[in-house]
Design a protein around this motif. Structure first.
Motif, short mmCIF file in Angstrom:
data_model
loop_
_atom_site.label_atom_id
_atom_site.label_comp_id
_atom_site.label_asym_id
_atom_site.label_seq_id
_atom_site.Cartn_x
_atom_site.Cartn_y
_atom_site.Cartn_z
N ARG A 84 0.83 -1.20 0.00
CA ARG A 84 0.00 0.00 0.00
C ARG A 84 0.87 1.26 0.00
O ARG A 84 1.83 1.34 0.73
CB ARG A 84 -0.87 -0.01 1.25
N LYS A 94 -4.48 7.21 -10.21
CA LYS A 94 -5.26 6.78 -11.37
C LYS A 94 -4.38 6.57 -12.60
O LYS A 94 -4.68 5.74 -13.45
CB LYS A 94 -6.35 7.81 -11.68
N ARG A 110 -1.87 3.26 -11.93
CA ARG A 110 -2.52 1.96 -11.78
C ARG A 110 -2.38 1.07 -13.02
O ARG A 110 -1.99 -0.10 -12.90
CB ARG A 110 -3.99 2.17 -11.43
N GLU A 163 -0.37 -2.63 -13.26
CA GLU A 163 -1.08 -3.83 -13.69
C GLU A 163 -0.42 -4.47 -14.91
O GLU A 163 -0.37 -5.69 -15.03
CB GLU A 163 -2.55 -3.50 -13.94
N GLY A 221 -7.17 -6.70 -12.64
CA GLY A 221 -7.63 -5.95 -11.49
C GLY A 221 -6.83 -6.27 -10.25
O GLY A 221 -7.38 -6.68 -9.23
N TYR A 222 -5.53 -6.07 -10.33
CA TYR A 222 -4.64 -6.45 -9.22
C TYR A 222 -4.52 -5.35 -8.17
O TYR A 222 -4.01 -5.61 -7.09
CB TYR A 222 -3.24 -6.77 -9.76
N THR A 223 -4.95 -4.14 -8.50
CA THR A 223 -4.83 -3.03 -7.55
C THR A 223 -6.18 -2.34 -7.39
O THR A 223 -7.06 -2.48 -8.22
CB THR A 223 -3.81 -1.99 -8.05
N ARG A 224 -6.29 -1.60 -6.30
CA ARG A 224 -7.49 -0.79 -6.07
C ARG A 224 -7.08 0.59 -5.59
O ARG A 224 -6.01 0.75 -5.02
CB ARG A 224 -8.43 -1.47 -5.07
N ILE A 225 -7.95 1.56 -5.83
CA ILE A 225 -7.72 2.92 -5.37
C ILE A 225 -8.82 3.27 -4.38
O ILE A 225 -10.00 3.14 -4.68
CB ILE A 225 -7.74 3.91 -6.56
N LEU A 226 -8.40 3.70 -3.19
CA LEU A 226 -9.34 4.13 -2.16
C LEU A 226 -9.11 5.61 -1.91
O LEU A 226 -8.00 6.02 -1.57
CB LEU A 226 -9.10 3.34 -0.86
N VAL A 242 -4.85 -5.82 -4.41
CA VAL A 242 -6.09 -6.49 -4.05
C VAL A 242 -5.75 -7.87 -3.48
O VAL A 242 -4.77 -8.48 -3.87
CB VAL A 242 -6.97 -6.65 -5.31
N ASP A 257 -8.52 -7.87 2.05
CA ASP A 257 -9.90 -7.83 1.61
C ASP A 257 -10.83 -8.12 2.78
O ASP A 257 -10.55 -8.96 3.62
CB ASP A 257 -10.16 -8.85 0.50
#
Length: 191
Positions: free
Chosen positions: A47, A56, A59, A63, A146-151, A170, A174
C-alpha cells in the motif's frame, strides 16, 4: 483542444512523468519485500498513499507489470523442471552443461528472461523486479486482472488541499463478508 489525447500531464515533462510512474510503481512493489530489519520499512505492506490523479495514472502501469510477471511464471516452472539436482560446478553438473539438455533448458528459460528484461525496462529497479516476479506475480496466478485498487481518502493533503488516495494490491486485506447465523428457536414454548 485535447482531441483524443489520453492521460494526465500532471504538470510534468514526458520524461519526468515517466520517471514518476516508475518510482511510484517501484515503491508500491517494494512495500511487499521482506523489510523486517530495514530502517525504512513500510507501515502497511502492499500500500502507498499518493494523490488521486497520480494513483489513477500509475494503476495501469502497475497492472501491466504484474501481467508481464504472470506470463513469465509458466516458463520459469518449465525451465526449473529441466535443471539437474546436482551441485553447481560438480562433475554431474558439468556433464549436464555440455549435453543437449542444457540447450533445451536455455530455450525454455529464454521467454522468462525476456519478460524479466521487459519488466526491468519498465521499472528500472532490480529489487522491484525481483519482488514482482517472486512475491507479487505468484499471488495473482488465478486472477485475470484488477490487481490493484484505489481508495479515496477523506482528508486532503495539508499543503495544497490535493485529493489523496491509497493505491494498494487487491487480495491482501480484503474484507470478508460473513452471513449471520440463523437463530435456533426451540420447539417448546417458554412457560
Amino acid at each position: 483542444m485535447r482531441h483524443r489525447r489520453q492521460g494526465r500531464v500532471l504538470g510534468r515533462s514526458p520524461s519526468h512523468r515517466k520517471s514518476l510512474f516508475r518510482n511510484l510503481a517501484s515503491a508500491l512493489i517494494l512495500t511487499e519485500r521482506d523489510a523486517e530489519f530495514d530502517d525504512n520499512a513500510p507501515k502497511v505492506p502492499g500500500r502507498i498513499i499518493t494523490t488521486l490523479p497520480k494513483a489513477k495514472e500509475v494503476r495501469p502501469f502497475v497492472e501491466r507489470c504484474i501481467t508481464l510477471a504472470k506470463k513469465a511464471l509458466p516458463h520459469k516452472q518449465a525451465a526449473d523442471k529441466l535443471l539437474p539436482s546436482a551441485e553447481r560446478n560438480s562433475a554431474e553438473w558439468k556433464e549436464w552443461r555440455q549435453s543437449d539438455a542444457w540447450q533445451q533448458w536455455a530455450k525454455t528459460q529464454a521467454p522468462y528472461v525476456a519478460l524479466r528484461r521487459r519488466a526491468f525496462a519498465a521499472l528500472r529497479d532490480k529489487q522491484a523486479v525481483q519482488v514482482l516476479f517472486e512475491v507479487v506475480a505468484p499471488r495473482y496466478v488465478d486472477r485475470p486482472g484488477g490487481y490493484t485498487r484505489i481508495l479515496k481518502l477523506a482528508k486532503p493533503r495539508l499543503g495544497d488541499a490535493g485529493a489523496r488516495a491509497i493505491l494498494e494490491f487487491v487480495g491482501v486485506r480484503d474484507r470478508v463478508t460473513e452471513r449471520s447465523e440463523k437463530p435456533a428457536f426451540s420447539s417448546s414454548k417458554p412457560e
